[in-house]
Design a protein around this motif. Structure first.
Motif, PDB file in Angstrom:
ATOM      1  N   SER A 155       0.841  -1.193   0.000  1.00 28.24           N
ATOM      2  CA  SER A 155       0.000   0.000   0.000  1.00 28.24           C
ATOM      3  C   SER A 155       0.874   1.240   0.000  1.00 28.24           C
ATOM      4  CB  SER A 155      -0.928   0.021   1.221  1.00 28.24           C
ATOM      5  OG  SER A 155      -1.988  -0.895   1.076  1.00 28.24           O
ATOM      6  N   VAL A 156       0.211   2.379  -0.169  1.00 27.16           N
ATOM      7  CA  VAL A 156       0.882   3.677  -0.110  1.00 27.16           C
ATOM      8  C   VAL A 156       0.335   4.429   1.095  1.00 27.16           C
ATOM      9  CG1 VAL A 156       1.228   5.889  -1.276  1.00 27.16           C
ATOM     10  CG2 VAL A 156       1.189   3.767  -2.601  1.00 27.16           C
ATOM     11  N   ILE A 157       1.216   5.018   1.861  1.00 32.08           N
ATOM     12  CA  ILE A 157       0.769   5.765   3.033  1.00 32.08           C
ATOM     13  C   ILE A 157      -0.003   7.005   2.590  1.00 32.08           C
ATOM     14  CG2 ILE A 157       1.491   7.079   5.065  1.00 32.08           C
ATOM     15  CD1 ILE A 157       3.872   5.214   5.326  1.00 32.08           C
ATOM     16  N   GLU A 158      -1.224   7.112   3.092  1.00 27.18           N
ATOM     17  CA  GLU A 158      -2.094   8.242   2.779  1.00 27.18           C
ATOM     18  C   GLU A 158      -1.903   9.378   3.777  1.00 27.18           C
ATOM     19  OE1 GLU A 158      -5.253  10.233   0.722  1.00 27.18           O
ATOM     20  OE2 GLU A 158      -4.358   8.330   0.204  1.00 27.18           O
ATOM     21  N   ARG A 159      -1.962   9.026   5.058  1.00 23.97           N
ATOM     22  CA  ARG A 159      -1.836  10.049   6.096  1.00 23.97           C
ATOM     23  C   ARG A 159      -1.568   9.373   7.438  1.00 23.97           C
ATOM     24  NH1 ARG A 159      -7.334   9.387   5.055  1.00 23.97           N
ATOM     25  NH2 ARG A 159      -8.603   8.892   6.879  1.00 23.97           N
ATOM     26  N   VAL A 160      -1.229  10.183   8.434  1.00 25.36           N
ATOM     27  CA  VAL A 160      -1.065   9.710   9.804  1.00 25.36           C
ATOM     28  C   VAL A 160      -2.254  10.219  10.594  1.00 25.36           C
ATOM     29  CG1 VAL A 160       0.380   9.741  11.870  1.00 25.36           C
ATOM     30  CG2 VAL A 160       1.441   9.748   9.605  1.00 25.36           C
ATOM     31  N   ALA A 161      -2.964   9.313  11.238  1.00 27.06           N
ATOM     32  CA  ALA A 161      -4.237   9.658  11.870  1.00 27.06           C
ATOM     33  C   ALA A 161      -4.086  10.638  13.035  1.00 27.06           C
ATOM     34  CB  ALA A 161      -4.951   8.395  12.340  1.00 27.06           C
ATOM     35  N   GLU A 162      -2.966  10.618  13.714  1.00 22.76           N
ATOM     36  CA  GLU A 162      -2.748  11.523  14.830  1.00 22.76           C
ATOM     37  C   GLU A 162      -1.569  12.442  14.541  1.00 22.76           C
ATOM     38  OE1 GLU A 162      -2.447   9.700  18.621  1.00 22.76           O
ATOM     39  OE2 GLU A 162      -4.361   8.649  18.460  1.00 22.76           O
ATOM     40  N   GLU A 163      -1.583  13.610  15.196  1.00 26.01           N
ATOM     41  CA  GLU A 163      -0.508  14.582  14.974  1.00 26.01           C
ATOM     42  C   GLU A 163       0.348  14.741  16.223  1.00 26.01           C
ATOM     43  OE1 GLU A 163      -3.187  17.660  13.583  1.00 26.01           O
ATOM     44  OE2 GLU A 163      -2.412  17.426  11.556  1.00 26.01           O
ATOM     45  N   ASP A 164       0.514  13.646  16.961  1.00 22.63           N
ATOM     46  CA  ASP A 164       1.366  13.651  18.144  1.00 22.63           C
ATOM     47  C   ASP A 164       2.822  13.832  17.719  1.00 22.63           C
ATOM     48  OD1 ASP A 164       3.178  11.533  19.946  1.00 22.63           O
ATOM     49  OD2 ASP A 164       1.860  12.845  21.097  1.00 22.63           O
ATOM     50  N   PRO A 165       3.514  14.849  18.229  1.00 24.04           N
ATOM     51  CA  PRO A 165       4.892  15.141  17.803  1.00 24.04           C
ATOM     52  C   PRO A 165       5.850  13.961  17.919  1.00 24.04           C
ATOM     53  CG  PRO A 165       4.036  16.975  19.071  1.00 24.04           C
ATOM     54  CD  PRO A 165       3.030  15.860  19.185  1.00 24.04           C
ATOM     55  N   GLN A 166       5.784  13.225  19.036  1.00 26.17           N
ATOM     56  CA  GLN A 166       6.704  12.098  19.226  1.00 26.17           C
ATOM     57  C   GLN A 166       6.437  10.989  18.210  1.00 26.17           C
ATOM     58  OE1 GLN A 166       6.172  11.141  23.435  1.00 26.17           O
ATOM     59  NE2 GLN A 166       8.077  12.217  23.916  1.00 26.17           N
ATOM     60  N   LEU A 167       5.164  10.734  17.924  1.00 27.63           N
ATOM     61  CA  LEU A 167       4.819   9.729  16.919  1.00 27.63           C
ATOM     62  C   LEU A 167       5.316  10.158  15.547  1.00 27.63           C
ATOM     63  CD1 LEU A 167       3.346   7.170  15.937  1.00 27.63           C
ATOM     64  CD2 LEU A 167       1.271   8.576  15.735  1.00 27.63           C
ATOM     65  N   LEU A 168       5.128  11.417  15.211  1.00 27.99           N
ATOM     66  CA  LEU A 168       5.558  11.915  13.906  1.00 27.99           C
ATOM     67  C   LEU A 168       7.077  11.854  13.758  1.00 27.99           C
ATOM     68  CD1 LEU A 168       3.166  14.995  13.542  1.00 27.99           C
ATOM     69  CD2 LEU A 168       2.983  12.787  12.379  1.00 27.99           C
ATOM     70  N   GLN A 169       7.795  12.186  14.824  1.00 31.28           N
ATOM     71  CA  GLN A 169       9.256  12.102  14.784  1.00 31.28           C
ATOM     72  C   GLN A 169       9.695  10.659  14.546  1.00 31.28           C
ATOM     73  OE1 GLN A 169      10.798  13.791  18.416  1.00 31.28           O
ATOM     74  NE2 GLN A 169       9.901  15.794  18.026  1.00 31.28           N
ATOM     75  N   TYR A 170       9.056   9.742  15.239  1.00 33.80           N
ATOM     76  CA  TYR A 170       9.401   8.326  15.119  1.00 33.80           C
ATOM     77  C   TYR A 170       9.141   7.820  13.703  1.00 33.80           C
ATOM     78  CZ  TYR A 170       9.059   3.259  15.821  1.00 33.80           C
ATOM     79  OH  TYR A 170       9.214   1.897  15.712  1.00 33.80           O
ATOM     80  N   LEU A 171       7.974   8.128  13.156  1.00 33.43           N
ATOM     81  CA  LEU A 171       7.634   7.664  11.811  1.00 33.43           C
ATOM     82  C   LEU A 171       8.563   8.270  10.768  1.00 33.43           C
ATOM     83  CD1 LEU A 171       3.721   7.726  11.938  1.00 33.43           C
ATOM     84  CD2 LEU A 171       5.266   5.788  12.278  1.00 33.43           C
ATOM     85  N   ALA A 172       8.909   9.543  10.944  1.00 36.54           N
ATOM     86  CA  ALA A 172       9.815  10.199   9.998  1.00 36.54           C
ATOM     87  C   ALA A 172      11.188   9.529  10.015  1.00 36.54           C
ATOM     88  CB  ALA A 172       9.938  11.685  10.329  1.00 36.54           C
ATOM     89  N   SER A 173      11.637   9.104  11.192  1.00 31.72           N
ATOM     90  CA  SER A 173      12.955   8.458  11.297  1.00 31.72           C
ATOM     91  C   SER A 173      12.983   7.121  10.566  1.00 31.72           C
ATOM     92  CB  SER A 173      13.321   8.248  12.771  1.00 31.72           C
ATOM     93  OG  SER A 173      12.517   7.235  13.370  1.00 31.72           O
ATOM     94  N   LEU A 174      11.799   6.515  10.362  1.00 30.74           N
ATOM     95  CA  LEU A 174      11.709   5.237   9.656  1.00 30.74           C
ATOM     96  C   LEU A 174      11.358   5.410   8.180  1.00 30.74           C
ATOM     97  CD1 LEU A 174       9.689   3.114  12.267  1.00 30.74           C
ATOM     98  CD2 LEU A 174      12.163   3.426  12.103  1.00 30.74           C
ATOM     99  N   GLY A 175      11.098   6.656   7.784  1.00 31.27           N
ATOM    100  CA  GLY A 175      10.709   6.893   6.399  1.00 31.27           C
ATOM    101  C   GLY A 175       9.250   6.602   6.128  1.00 31.27           C
ATOM    102  N   LEU A 176       8.466   6.470   7.175  1.00 30.68           N
ATOM    103  CA  LEU A 176       7.039   6.189   7.034  1.00 30.68           C
ATOM    104  C   LEU A 176       6.274   7.503   6.902  1.00 30.68           C
ATOM    105  CD1 LEU A 176       6.812   3.298   9.628  1.00 30.68           C
ATOM    106  CD2 LEU A 176       6.586   3.091   7.144  1.00 30.68           C
ATOM    107  N   LEU A 177       6.363   8.087   5.722  1.00 28.47           N
ATOM    108  CA  LEU A 177       5.790   9.386   5.421  1.00 28.47           C
ATOM    109  C   LEU A 177       4.714   9.254   4.344  1.00 28.47           C
ATOM    110  CD1 LEU A 177       9.216  11.236   5.112  1.00 28.47           C
ATOM    111  CD2 LEU A 177       7.686  11.320   7.086  1.00 28.47           C
ATOM    112  N   PRO A 178       3.824  10.235   4.214  1.00 30.56           N
ATOM    113  CA  PRO A 178       2.827  10.184   3.145  1.00 30.56           C
ATOM    114  C   PRO A 178       3.466   9.963   1.777  1.00 30.56           C
ATOM    115  CG  PRO A 178       2.256  11.898   4.690  1.00 30.56           C
ATOM    116  CD  PRO A 178       3.619  11.394   5.098  1.00 30.56           C
ATOM    117  N   GLU A 179       2.838   9.096   0.996  1.00 28.90           N
ATOM    118  CA  GLU A 179       3.246   8.702  -0.358  1.00 28.90           C
ATOM    119  C   GLU A 179       4.340   7.638  -0.377  1.00 28.90           C
ATOM    120  OE1 GLU A 179       1.353   9.546  -2.843  1.00 28.90           O
ATOM    121  OE2 GLU A 179       0.210  10.763  -1.430  1.00 28.90           O
ATOM    122  N   ALA A 180       4.851   7.234   0.787  1.00 22.97           N
ATOM    123  CA  ALA A 180       5.834   6.142   0.830  1.00 22.97           C
ATOM    124  C   ALA A 180       5.117   4.805   0.617  1.00 22.97           C
ATOM    125  CB  ALA A 180       6.565   6.130   2.172  1.00 22.97           C
TER     126      ALA A 180
END
Length: 218
Positions: A155-180
């Motif tokens: 699948s392709v990542i559409e969005r992240v359901a929550e905007e919690d800063p720590q969660l977003l930092q963690y996902l970004a570090s793994l490359g789990l960003l929209p359109e990935a």
């Protein structure tokens, strides 16, 4: 008069209405981090101002007036998030709170000009559709949680359901960003962690985190 507190409730109801299940007072109290009596008082105020309708069967539903107000607020918020990331260079985990401050003091003229400068984007940095753009409601409804996928599915990542800063930092570090693009390699038994592949690397994600990543078919 629509105050900032009223606007925040309308935004919360709007976002919750796009999720599964009716919007009920208990869920709204949890979402707003306030007591049930506080929510009850605000719902009465919103009803008196013609912004919502509420009953036991359907829960809390925005009226036409309430929906227009909520969509305008969400649109402004997500435009500011896009501006803060694309123009000012802020990280995607730092823009939510800043946008919350800016959205309430924004005129229609500034909103239109901001959209023009940004090239009329369809999503915010977190992948959420911007109301008033093509296919906004379709994008909200078609996505499903990454945790719902089976082994071998892509699948392709559409969005992240929550905007919690720590969660977003963690996902970004793994490359789990929209359109990935992501692929499920393994799933541990008894709803254990999922092994996901993204950009040639593999990471183990807990089911709770995976449930907050919304994806669409590749």
């Amino acid at each position: 008069m629509i105050t900032q507190a009223v606007e925040e409730y309308l935004e919360a109801i709007y976002k919750m209405s796009l999720e599964d299940g009716p919007v009920i007072a208990a869920r709204l109290a949890e979402r707003m981090n306030v007591s049930p009596p506080t929510v009850a008082d605000m719902l009465k105020r919103l009803t008196e101002n013609g912004l919502i309708k509420a009953n036991r069967r359907e829960g809390v539903v925005l009226t036409k007036k309430g929906l227009e107000t909520a969509e305008s607020l969400v649109r402004r918020h997500r435009l500011w998030e896009r501006f803060l990331t694309d123009v000012l260079g802020l990280d995607w985990d730092a823009v939510h709170e800043e946008a919350c401050k800016l959205e309430h003091a924004m005129s229609l003229q500034v909103e239109k000009r901001l959209a023009e400068i940004l090239g009329h984007p369809e999503t915010c940095p977190h992948g959420h559709p911007i109301p008033g753009t093509r296919g906004a409601h379709r994008r909200e409804k078609e996505a499903r949680p990454l945790s719902a996928l089976g082994v071998g599915e892509e699948s392709v990542i559409e969005r992240v359901a929550e905007e919690d800063p720590q969660l977003l930092q963690y996902l970004a570090s793994l490359g789990l960003l929209p359109e990935a693009k992501v692929r499920i390699k393994e799933i541990a038994p008894f709803k254990g962690p999922m092994l996901v592949q993204v950009a040639g690397a593999q990471y183990a994600l807990g089911q709770e985190v995976a449930s907050k990543i919304m994806v669409r078919p590749d």
